[in-house]
Write a protein that holds these residues in place. Sequence first.
Motif, PDB file in Angstrom:
ATOM      1  N   ARG A   1      58.052  61.004  17.291  1.00 24.33           N
ATOM      2  CA  ARG A   1      58.847  62.126  16.782  1.00 24.33           C
ATOM      3  C   ARG A   1      60.334  61.869  17.008  1.00 24.33           C
ATOM      4  O   ARG A   1      61.153  62.180  16.159  1.00 24.33           O
ATOM      5  N   MET A   2      60.673  61.332  18.172  1.00 22.28           N
ATOM      6  CA  MET A   2      62.055  60.997  18.493  1.00 22.28           C
ATOM      7  C   MET A   2      62.083  60.226  19.802  1.00 22.28           C
ATOM      8  O   MET A   2      61.138  60.254  20.597  1.00 22.28           O
ATOM      9  N   PHE A   3      63.179  59.524  20.034  1.00 28.46           N
ATOM     10  CA  PHE A   3      63.509  58.981  21.342  1.00 28.46           C
ATOM     11  C   PHE A   3      64.532  59.925  21.973  1.00 28.46           C
ATOM     12  O   PHE A   3      65.292  60.588  21.269  1.00 28.46           O
ATOM     13  N   TRP A   4      64.564  59.976  23.295  1.00 26.45           N
ATOM     14  CA  TRP A   4      65.494  60.900  23.940  1.00 26.45           C
ATOM     15  C   TRP A   4      65.984  60.340  25.281  1.00 26.45           C
ATOM     16  O   TRP A   4      65.349  59.465  25.881  1.00 26.45           O
ATOM     17  N   VAL A   5      67.123  60.863  25.718  1.00 23.74           N
ATOM     18  CA  VAL A   5      67.698  60.513  27.017  1.00 23.74           C
ATOM     19  C   VAL A   5      68.110  61.812  27.701  1.00 23.74           C
ATOM     20  O   VAL A   5      68.700  62.697  27.072  1.00 23.74           O
ATOM     21  N   PHE A   6      67.777  61.928  28.974  1.00 26.02           N
ATOM     22  CA  PHE A   6      68.174  63.093  29.772  1.00 26.02           C
ATOM     23  C   PHE A   6      68.809  62.586  31.064  1.00 26.02           C
ATOM     24  O   PHE A   6      68.147  61.936  31.868  1.00 26.02           O
ATOM     25  N   GLU A   7      70.101  62.838  31.228  1.00 26.18           N
ATOM     26  CA  GLU A   7      70.824  62.478  32.441  1.00 26.18           C
ATOM     27  C   GLU A   7      71.405  63.739  33.066  1.00 26.18           C
ATOM     28  O   GLU A   7      71.866  64.634  32.354  1.00 26.18           O
TER      29      GLU A   7
ATOM     30  N   ALA B   1      52.528  63.790  23.307  1.00 27.74           N
ATOM     31  CA  ALA B   1      52.623  62.919  24.477  1.00 27.74           C
ATOM     32  C   ALA B   1      54.018  62.304  24.565  1.00 27.74           C
ATOM     33  O   ALA B   1      54.796  62.346  23.598  1.00 27.74           O
ATOM     34  N   GLU B   2      54.331  61.727  25.727  1.00 29.48           N
ATOM     35  CA  GLU B   2      55.619  61.072  25.912  1.00 29.48           C
ATOM     36  C   GLU B   2      55.458  59.802  26.739  1.00 29.48           C
ATOM     37  O   GLU B   2      54.689  59.768  27.704  1.00 29.48           O
ATOM     38  N   LEU B   3      56.191  58.772  26.351  1.00 29.81           N
ATOM     39  CA  LEU B   3      56.380  57.609  27.209  1.00 29.81           C
ATOM     40  C   LEU B   3      57.652  57.864  28.012  1.00 29.81           C
ATOM     41  O   LEU B   3      58.702  58.166  27.437  1.00 29.81           O
ATOM     42  N   ILE B   4      57.577  57.753  29.333  1.00 25.03           N
ATOM     43  CA  ILE B   4      58.672  58.127  30.220  1.00 25.03           C
ATOM     44  C   ILE B   4      59.125  56.914  31.012  1.00 25.03           C
ATOM     45  O   ILE B   4      58.304  56.199  31.606  1.00 25.03           O
ATOM     46  N   PHE B   5      60.456  56.692  31.069  1.00 21.31           N
ATOM     47  CA  PHE B   5      61.037  55.610  31.859  1.00 21.31           C
ATOM     48  C   PHE B   5      62.176  56.178  32.712  1.00 21.31           C
ATOM     49  O   PHE B   5      63.167  56.662  32.173  1.00 21.31           O
ATOM     50  N   HIS B   6      62.033  56.102  34.024  1.00 20.04           N
ATOM     51  CA  HIS B   6      63.078  56.561  34.945  1.00 20.04           C
ATOM     52  C   HIS B   6      63.969  55.362  35.284  1.00 20.04           C
ATOM     53  O   HIS B   6      63.619  54.536  36.126  1.00 20.04           O
TER      54      HIS B   6
ATOM     55  N   LEU C   1      59.952  66.681  41.649  1.00 17.28           N
ATOM     56  CA  LEU C   1      61.107  66.803  42.536  1.00 17.28           C
ATOM     57  C   LEU C   1      61.839  65.477  42.659  1.00 17.28           C
ATOM     58  O   LEU C   1      61.216  64.417  42.751  1.00 17.28           O
ATOM     59  N   THR C   2      63.174  65.554  42.680  1.00 14.63           N
ATOM     60  CA  THR C   2      63.975  64.380  42.992  1.00 14.63           C
ATOM     61  C   THR C   2      65.168  64.808  43.836  1.00 14.63           C
ATOM     62  O   THR C   2      65.554  65.983  43.833  1.00 14.63           O
ATOM     63  N   HIS C   3      65.736  63.858  44.558  1.00 15.70           N
ATOM     64  CA  HIS C   3      66.968  64.085  45.320  1.00 15.70           C
ATOM     65  C   HIS C   3      68.010  63.124  44.771  1.00 15.70           C
ATOM     66  O   HIS C   3      67.856  61.910  44.854  1.00 15.70           O
ATOM     67  N   GLY C   4      69.047  63.654  44.183  1.00 17.50           N
ATOM     68  CA  GLY C   4      70.091  62.817  43.612  1.00 17.50           C
ATOM     69  C   GLY C   4      70.106  62.852  42.103  1.00 17.50           C
ATOM     70  O   GLY C   4      69.172  63.324  41.448  1.00 17.50           O
ATOM     71  N   SER C   5      71.170  62.327  41.547  1.00 14.85           N
ATOM     72  CA  SER C   5      71.342  62.286  40.090  1.00 14.85           C
ATOM     73  C   SER C   5      70.308  61.352  39.467  1.00 14.85           C
ATOM     74  O   SER C   5      69.799  60.443  40.121  1.00 14.85           O
ATOM     75  N   PHE C   6      69.998  61.588  38.179  1.00 17.38           N
ATOM     76  CA  PHE C   6      68.929  60.814  37.557  1.00 17.38           C
ATOM     77  C   PHE C   6      69.217  60.530  36.092  1.00 17.38           C
ATOM     78  O   PHE C   6      70.076  61.162  35.465  1.00 17.38           O
ATOM     79  N   GLY C   7      68.470  59.579  35.552  1.00 10.53           N
ATOM     80  CA  GLY C   7      68.510  59.257  34.130  1.00 10.53           C
ATOM     81  C   GLY C   7      67.110  58.910  33.657  1.00 10.53           C
ATOM     82  O   GLY C   7      66.406  58.132  34.307  1.00 10.53           O
ATOM     83  N   ILE C   8      66.682  59.516  32.561  1.00  8.08           N
ATOM     84  CA  ILE C   8      65.333  59.302  32.024  1.00  8.08           C
ATOM     85  C   ILE C   8      65.437  58.966  30.543  1.00  8.08           C
ATOM     86  O   ILE C   8      66.165  59.620  29.790  1.00  8.08           O
ATOM     87  N   PHE C   9      64.684  57.959  30.124  1.00  9.73           N
ATOM     88  CA  PHE C   9      64.560  57.613  28.707  1.00  9.73           C
ATOM     89  C   PHE C   9      63.117  57.853  28.296  1.00  9.73           C
ATOM     90  O   PHE C   9      62.191  57.538  29.056  1.00  9.73           O
ATOM     91  N   GLY C  10      62.916  58.416  27.115  1.00 11.72           N
ATOM     92  CA  GLY C  10      61.558  58.691  26.690  1.00 11.72           C
ATOM     93  C   GLY C  10      61.345  58.562  25.199  1.00 11.72           C
ATOM     94  O   GLY C  10      62.299  58.563  24.407  1.00 11.72           O
ATOM     95  N   ALA C  11      60.093  58.447  24.831  1.00 13.51           N
ATOM     96  CA  ALA C  11      59.679  58.479  23.430  1.00 13.51           C
ATOM     97  C   ALA C  11      58.695  59.624  23.285  1.00 13.51           C
ATOM     98  O   ALA C  11      57.674  59.668  23.976  1.00 13.51           O
ATOM     99  N   TYR C  12      59.020  60.572  22.416  1.00 18.07           N
ATOM    100  CA  TYR C  12      58.187  61.753  22.179  1.00 18.07           C
ATOM    101  C   TYR C  12      57.222  61.402  21.058  1.00 18.07           C
ATOM    102  O   TYR C  12      57.628  61.180  19.914  1.00 18.07           O
ATOM    103  N   LEU C  13      55.936  61.318  21.370  1.00 20.99           N
ATOM    104  CA  LEU C  13      54.933  60.796  20.456  1.00 20.99           C
ATOM    105  C   LEU C  13      54.068  61.897  19.850  1.00 20.99           C
ATOM    106  O   LEU C  13      53.746  62.890  20.518  1.00 20.99           O
ATOM    107  N   TYR C  14      53.647  61.696  18.613  1.00 19.72           N
ATOM    108  CA  TYR C  14      52.569  62.517  18.081  1.00 19.72           C
ATOM    109  C   TYR C  14      51.309  62.197  18.891  1.00 19.72           C
ATOM    110  O   TYR C  14      51.114  61.043  19.303  1.00 19.72           O
TER     111      TYR C  14
END
Length: 264
Positions: A16-22, A41-46, A76-89
Amino acid sequence: MFATFPPPPQLSGYVRMFWVFEHEVPQGEAYVYRSMADGCAELIFHYRNRFAPLTGTEGAGFSHLHAQTSRHSRFLTHGSFGIFGAYLYPTAVPALFGHSSAAVANCMPDLQSIMGRSGIDLEERIITARYHHQRVEILSEYLISLLRQRKQEASAVQIAVRSILAADGMVNIGELASSVSLSTRQFERNFKSAAGFTPKLFTRIIRFHRALNAYGAFDGNLAGLAYECGYYDQSHFIHDFREFSGYLPREYFMGRPEGIEYRE
């Protein structure tokens, strides 16, 4: 920062799309993210920091498949983060990886479990990439290579899933089965195998997501929102919203829900 990227044409039926959340988290503070029930579903990469699950034991690694789910989860996380993902059908799971969607629903297997050794290599390449467009290119090339190996054509369930998403879940299951030339029973069986859930549960989750999208524009009229999202009455709306998010609607729309920054 939340940004999305369209998939290449070869993947448009699967991604459906690729996305980034920082997000920057003040030093010494914790950040809790709540994922909602989702029919996709989503493929998630931290690639910067990672999250530990507050419920269950899965999802503590740097990358995984967050399969379609009928429940909410907290991380839960402690500290700043960055996640890349693929939002899948949801139908992309069997089409790309050869696993039944029903078998992985409500699970978060690591990439090695679903891709073998190539999943480990893919994780390293995604996490060490310097730019987001490189991550999109790397993952796109990998998924396209899987499609070439399998050479799958669009199925009746893939068409039905797209129809349900386009209608925000407001469809008649019997009519939808008829439109793809299947009996209702055959349609329900094929749908669960390919999409992970029964058509009824899938459409309920998609209607719930239509309601979620009202965040930031909610005027306080729960009955009006329930009607707009295809619910017969307010009580059914409240029941589904709480089941799929863990919140009552007013808590979500009028309060400060967990992990809402990407919507803002």
